[in-house]
Scaffold this active site. Structure first.
Site, PDB file in Angstrom:
ATOM      1  N   LYS A  94      13.622  28.282  28.874  1.00  0.00           N
ATOM      2  CA  LYS A  94      13.917  28.370  30.308  1.00  0.00           C
ATOM      3  C   LYS A  94      15.396  28.677  30.503  1.00  0.00           C
ATOM      4  O   LYS A  94      16.251  28.037  29.872  1.00  0.00           O
ATOM      5  CB  LYS A  94      13.568  27.036  30.979  1.00  0.00           C
ATOM      6  CG  LYS A  94      12.082  26.675  30.887  1.00  0.00           C
ATOM      7  CD  LYS A  94      11.241  27.584  31.772  1.00  0.00           C
ATOM      8  CE  LYS A  94       9.802  27.094  31.830  1.00  0.00           C
ATOM      9  NZ  LYS A  94       8.977  27.899  32.740  1.00  0.00           N
ATOM     10  N   LYS A  96      -2.333  32.740  34.984  1.00  0.00           N
ATOM     11  CA  LYS A  96      -2.585  31.313  35.222  1.00  0.00           C
ATOM     12  C   LYS A  96      -3.719  31.250  36.222  1.00  0.00           C
ATOM     13  O   LYS A  96      -3.591  31.754  37.343  1.00  0.00           O
ATOM     14  CB  LYS A  96      -1.347  30.621  35.804  1.00  0.00           C
ATOM     15  CG  LYS A  96      -0.202  30.452  34.825  1.00  0.00           C
ATOM     16  CD  LYS A  96       0.954  29.698  35.447  1.00  0.00           C
ATOM     17  CE  LYS A  96       2.127  29.662  34.477  1.00  0.00           C
ATOM     18  NZ  LYS A  96       3.353  29.123  35.118  1.00  0.00           N
ATOM     19  N   ASP A 129      12.215  32.523  30.309  1.00  0.00           N
ATOM     20  CA  ASP A 129      11.555  32.404  31.616  1.00  0.00           C
ATOM     21  C   ASP A 129      12.586  31.896  32.619  1.00  0.00           C
ATOM     22  O   ASP A 129      13.089  30.778  32.479  1.00  0.00           O
ATOM     23  CB  ASP A 129      10.375  31.430  31.514  1.00  0.00           C
ATOM     24  CG  ASP A 129       9.548  31.363  32.797  1.00  0.00           C
ATOM     25  OD1 ASP A 129       9.930  32.026  33.792  1.00  0.00           O
ATOM     26  OD2 ASP A 129       8.526  30.650  32.799  1.00  0.00           O
ATOM     27  N   SER A 139       6.544  26.435  25.369  1.00  0.00           N
ATOM     28  CA  SER A 139       7.527  26.620  26.432  1.00  0.00           C
ATOM     29  C   SER A 139       8.460  25.422  26.424  1.00  0.00           C
ATOM     30  O   SER A 139       8.016  24.296  26.629  1.00  0.00           O
ATOM     31  CB  SER A 139       6.798  26.738  27.779  1.00  0.00           C
ATOM     32  OG  SER A 139       7.722  26.741  28.843  1.00  0.00           O
ATOM     33  N   GLU A 188      10.461  36.659  31.502  1.00  0.00           N
ATOM     34  CA  GLU A 188       9.447  36.233  32.465  1.00  0.00           C
ATOM     35  C   GLU A 188      10.090  35.915  33.817  1.00  0.00           C
ATOM     36  O   GLU A 188      11.047  35.139  33.898  1.00  0.00           O
ATOM     37  CB  GLU A 188       8.752  34.986  31.885  1.00  0.00           C
ATOM     38  CG  GLU A 188       7.546  34.506  32.666  1.00  0.00           C
ATOM     39  CD  GLU A 188       6.838  33.345  31.946  1.00  0.00           C
ATOM     40  OE1 GLU A 188       6.989  33.199  30.712  1.00  0.00           O
ATOM     41  OE2 GLU A 188       6.153  32.567  32.635  1.00  0.00           O
ATOM     42  N   ASP A 209       5.057  36.157  36.351  1.00  0.00           N
ATOM     43  CA  ASP A 209       4.291  34.909  36.446  1.00  0.00           C
ATOM     44  C   ASP A 209       4.078  34.637  37.942  1.00  0.00           C
ATOM     45  O   ASP A 209       3.067  35.072  38.531  1.00  0.00           O
ATOM     46  CB  ASP A 209       5.084  33.786  35.737  1.00  0.00           C
ATOM     47  CG  ASP A 209       4.487  32.394  35.889  1.00  0.00           C
ATOM     48  OD1 ASP A 209       3.522  32.217  36.636  1.00  0.00           O
ATOM     49  OD2 ASP A 209       5.003  31.441  35.250  1.00  0.00           O
ATOM     50  N   LYS A 254       9.411  30.074  23.951  1.00  0.00           N
ATOM     51  CA  LYS A 254       9.896  30.492  25.274  1.00  0.00           C
ATOM     52  C   LYS A 254      10.925  29.483  25.756  1.00  0.00           C
ATOM     53  O   LYS A 254      10.681  28.275  25.704  1.00  0.00           O
ATOM     54  CB  LYS A 254       8.697  30.592  26.205  1.00  0.00           C
ATOM     55  CG  LYS A 254       8.915  30.359  27.681  1.00  0.00           C
ATOM     56  CD  LYS A 254       7.636  30.725  28.449  1.00  0.00           C
ATOM     57  CE  LYS A 254       7.470  29.952  29.726  1.00  0.00           C
ATOM     58  NZ  LYS A 254       6.186  30.246  30.405  1.00  0.00           N
ATOM     59  N   GLY A 296       0.602  28.231  31.372  1.00  0.00           N
ATOM     60  CA  GLY A 296       0.207  26.834  31.563  1.00  0.00           C
ATOM     61  C   GLY A 296       1.042  26.205  32.652  1.00  0.00           C
ATOM     62  O   GLY A 296       2.080  26.737  33.044  1.00  0.00           O
TER      63      GLY A 296
HETATM   64  O1  OSB Z   1       6.825  29.092  34.583  1.00  0.00           O
HETATM   65  O2  OSB Z   1       5.391  28.979  33.039  1.00  0.00           O
HETATM   66  C1  OSB Z   1       6.057  28.432  33.919  1.00  0.00           C
HETATM   67  C2  OSB Z   1       5.460  24.664  33.751  1.00  0.00           C
HETATM   68  C3  OSB Z   1       5.364  24.351  35.090  1.00  0.00           C
HETATM   69  C4  OSB Z   1       5.534  25.357  36.031  1.00  0.00           C
HETATM   70  C5  OSB Z   1       5.794  26.668  35.621  1.00  0.00           C
HETATM   71  C6  OSB Z   1       5.877  26.983  34.281  1.00  0.00           C
HETATM   72  C7  OSB Z   1       5.741  25.952  33.332  1.00  0.00           C
HETATM   73  C8  OSB Z   1       5.898  26.167  31.897  1.00  0.00           C
HETATM   74  C9  OSB Z   1       5.207  25.212  30.947  1.00  0.00           C
HETATM   75  O3  OSB Z   1       6.598  27.024  31.420  1.00  0.00           O
HETATM   76  C10 OSB Z   1       3.943  25.778  30.419  1.00  0.00           C
HETATM   77  C11 OSB Z   1       3.091  24.725  29.722  1.00  0.00           C
HETATM   78  O4  OSB Z   1       3.496  24.247  28.651  1.00  0.00           O
HETATM   79  O5  OSB Z   1       2.025  24.363  30.248  1.00  0.00           O
HETATM   80 MG    MG Z   2       6.697  31.116  33.999  1.00  0.00          MG
END
Ligand code: OSB
Ligand code: MG
Length: 367
Positions: free
Chosen positions: A162, A261, A187, A135, A212, A237, A160, A289
């Site tokens: 953002k 999660k 995401d 991510s 996402e 999510d 992924k 994560g």
């Molecule tokens: O939306 O998945 C998410 C990190 C913090 C809060 C939300 C998210 C995330 C990540 C990172 O996308 C996921 C990771 O590398 O642990």
């Molecule tokens: Mg997410």
């Protein structure tokens, strides 16, 4: 098992680089590390609540109140025969899945260590390695393209990115041009609204594996309205906060892919219920994560071994996020494959020197 004591340690572990999403930038992991002690055996859990409610509505101080005044006293007074029973015992205190999970995970780890089995065995996971994706936080365009190239070269099985309104096609057009064949997802972390269809529809042009959480962080209904208007699959999510919410999302058609999660859904027993439901309905899942340290990351890796977790998860190398981790074992993916830490429980040991360095406060609760 009789629980002798529970240690609650607030830590602040610095990130190597800020991690930026549509809801803000994080520069450290500021959360609670839980140690449960029973019969000379320790088990560890990690909270995923943030100091302020940026992702879901729990906060660190609010969670600590519930943990101190309700969850730990109930655990110490009642013990537990099997960690899977805690979710029902704590159902009388509504919501607060992240607080419950931080404690529940430590009990599961302790229980598995006492049995002398890897945690994954208790979850029905037979795999000893799992494929992982990465991510990538928001950055400049040049840095984003460089980061995709680096992670693809390292073998990550899915990338992924953002996004948010105003930072979607601007990013995706050059990324797709440079990497036409990679498994790519985005995401939005709740950054769009259903009335912004003109912004969302163009996302269909990038052959994304899924999108996402495009809409509100607690919504199911608007996502169900959006889904038939997009060709790209939707994955939820933030909105999936319990097994019942996952069932509702699938019944409504709010998503066709599920991000699991453990902290968001209320613990490993909840993960098992969601897993079995998604397997029964042939809905693909993956393990998300929260930029966990090695303790939460190890739990996630064990979760990702469950047979229904068919898409690559976010349980990437710890060194992407941390220069130094709280555990002694390097949790590093090689060619996009993460080995499950061996040994009993989650299979990691603590770097106690570093843990002491990053500790803000410690308290120990006993019967
Ligand atoms: O939306 O998945 C998410 C990190 C913090 C809060 C939300 C998210 C995330 C990540 C990172 O996308 C996921 C990771 O590398 O642990
Ligand atoms: Mg997410």
């Amino acid at each position: 098992m009789q629980i002798d004591e529970v240690e609650l340690r607030i830590v602040r572990v610095p990130f190597r680089n800020p991690f930026t999403t549509s809801f803000g930038s994080q520069i450290e992991k500021h959360t609670v590390i839980v140690t449960v002690r029973s019969d000379g055996v320790e088990g560890y859990g990690e909270g995923v609540m943030e100091p302020l409610p940026d992702y879901r509505e729990e906060s660190l101080v609010g969670a600590m109140h519930l943990i101190r005044d309700a969850l730990v006293p109930s655990l110490i007074a009642g013990g537990c025969d099997h960690p899977a029973e805690l979710i029902d015992r704590w159902a009388r205190w509504r919501g607060n899945p992240m607080a419950k999970t931080a404690i529940e995970l430590a009990v599961w780890d302790c229980f598995a260590r006492q049995q002398g089995v890897p945690l994954r065995e208790l979850l029905g996971g037979s795999r000893t390695e799992v494929p992982v994706g990465a991510s990538l936080g928001m950055n400049t365009l040049a840095a984003s393209i460089e980061a995709v190239g680096k992670h693809v070269a390292e073998g990550y099985r899915r990338i992924k990115m953002k996004i948010q309104p105003g930072w979607d096609v601007e990013l995706l057009t050059p990324v797709r041009a440079a990497f036409p064949d990679i498994e790519l997802t985005v995401d939005a972390n709740s950054a769009y609204r259903l009335d912004e269809l003109d912004a969302l529809r163009p996302l269909d042009d990038y052959d994304l594996h899924y999108i996402e959480q495009p809409l509100h962080w607690d919504d199911l209904v608007d996502h169900a309205a959006l889904a038939p208007q997009m060709r790209t699959a939707l994955c939820l999510d933030e909105s999936l906060t319990s097994p019942a919410r996952v069932r509702a999302a699938l019944d409504l058609g709010s998503c066709t892919v599920v991000n699991v999660k453990v902290g968001r859904v209320g613990g490993l027993a909840a993960v098992q219920q969601i897993h079995d439901l998604c397997v029964q309905r042939e809905v693909p899942m993956w393990c998300g994560g929260m930029l966990e340290t090695g303790i939460g990351r190890a739990h996630n890796i064990h979760i990702a071994t469950m047979p229904g977790f068919t898409y690559p998860g976010d349980t990437a190398s710890a060194s992407r996020t941390y220069a130094r981790d709280l555990v002694e074992q390097p949790l590093e993916a090689v060619d996009g494959i993460m080995q499950v830490p061996g040994g009993a429980g989650i299979g990691v040991t603590l770097d106690r020197g570093f843990l002491a360095q990053v500790t803000e406060s410690v308290e120990v609760l006993r019967g």
